[in-house]
Scaffold this motif. Structure first.
Motif: not given
Length: 344
Positions: A7-9, A15-20, A33-36, A54-59
């Motif tokens: 989950x942390x990864x 977060x790193x993607x959305x900062x781009x 990207x998460x799978x990779x 979707x659970x990660x986004x909700x968190x």
């Protein structure tokens, strides 16, 4: 809520993607990207499900960890931060978030040997700095056994990548018995850790018949990719199950498991039951004095003998006869060291 390593990864990757801001991110882009990112750690690709994402986004959007991330969807397709300067690493966290991250960081600190996780660990390090600033200290709650200054650590990432991508390598290797190092062309199959030492399981290109070779990483001088020799698989080697019947790493593709029977003293029986010699361990008999007799289905090798010898007089090998004889001889020679006079 507790955060596990995966989950942390994933969260740090999102977060790193959305900062781009120079790329527009669809849900499939972010899932890939998460799978990779997870594949870099696990060495195999297990696609992240849409529900997990979707659970990660909700968190991230919630205040459960104090993020309240302003994640919006543009044109019903592209995900981005509504605030271009937002990052979860820039935020103060609530107590629950601090507790969850501390737990996850204790585990992730053990992964520093994998350069493939460098970007995630950089984000995690920033989060760790937040924790230190918020609490005024960063007291570790977990201490995993490791060898400081272990020489083989510098090759873990490079060999891991060669195993994962199935690339032939050349290693300059010097065994404990060799007087000098030699260059070997190797097909790398698996990285294995045993008692804080790492080993490469592979096959030398020079082998005349299929077999696996074991190389201790701390005996390797250098690793380079070999583009002249195409990678070759060993059909008799299954990395997922090859060591299922083995204590340690010493095994050839021709070795077969044997039934080993051991009697354990009353003093050590509870310990051996709570921490088995091997996953195949079964208690076959219980005696009135508290001792037990166990059986294992394992390959006979040096690591098994060292494990047995480590219990000293508290264990007795019943079978097989050859193993019993070797253990008895080791005890006899050890006893001689204490019965002969020593020089002052």
């Amino acid at each position: 809520m507790p955060l596990n390593r995966a989950t942390l990864i994933r969260i740090s990757t999102i977060d790193r993607c959305l900062q781009n801001r120079y790329r527009r991110w669809t849900i499939n882009d972010l899932i890939d990207a998460c799978t990779d990112a997870l594949a870099e750690y696990e060495g195999r690709s297990n696609p992240v499900s849409r529900r997990t994402f979707q659970n990660d986004l909700a968190l991230m959007r919630s205040d459960r960890l104090g993020y309240n991330a302003p994640i919006v969807v543009r044109e019903n397709k592209y995900y981005e931060y509504d605030d271009p300067d937002f990052s979860i690493t820039h935020l103060p966290l609530n107590d629950e978030g601090l507790d969850a991250l501390n737990s996850a960081l204790d585990i992730l600190r053990q992964l520093q040997g994998f350069p493939q996780l460098a970007s995630s660990i950089e984000t995690i390090s920033k989060l760790n700095e937040q924790i230190s600033r918020h609490t005024g200290t960063s007291v570790p709650a977990m201490d995993m056994e490791r060898v400081e200054g272990y020489k083989g650590a510098r090759f873990i990432g490079e060999i891991y990548e060669a195993v994962r991508r199935q690339r032939t390598i050349v290693i300059v290797y010097q065994s404990f018995k060799a007087r000098q190092a030699e260059a070997l062309v190797v097909y790398p199959y698996l990285l294995k850790e045993y008692r804080n030492r790492w080993f490469l399981i592979g096959e030398k290109a020079s082998n005349r018949s299929p077999q696996v070779n074991i190389f201790a990483l701390d005996r390797i001088h250098s690793v380079t990719e070999d583009k002249e020799h195409p990678f070759k698989k060993c059909t008799d080697f299954d990395p997922a199950h090859f060591f299922d019947d083995t204590v340690g790493v010493t095994k050839t593709i021709r070795d077969r498991a044997r039934r080993v029977v051991i009697k354990i003293s009353p003093q050590q029986a509870p310990y051996v039951e709570s921490k088995p010699f091997h996953r195949s361990q079964k208690v076959e008999q219980r005696f009135s004095d508290g001792s037990i007799q166990i059986s294992l289905k394992v390959v006979l090798n040096n690591e098994l003998e060292r494990l047995i010898l480590g219990f000293g007089c508290h264990v007795e090998v019943i079978a097989p006869p050859a193993l019993r004889a070797r253990i008895a001889e080791n005890h006899r020679l050890a006893a001689l060291r204490y019965t002969t006079s020593s020089e002052e």
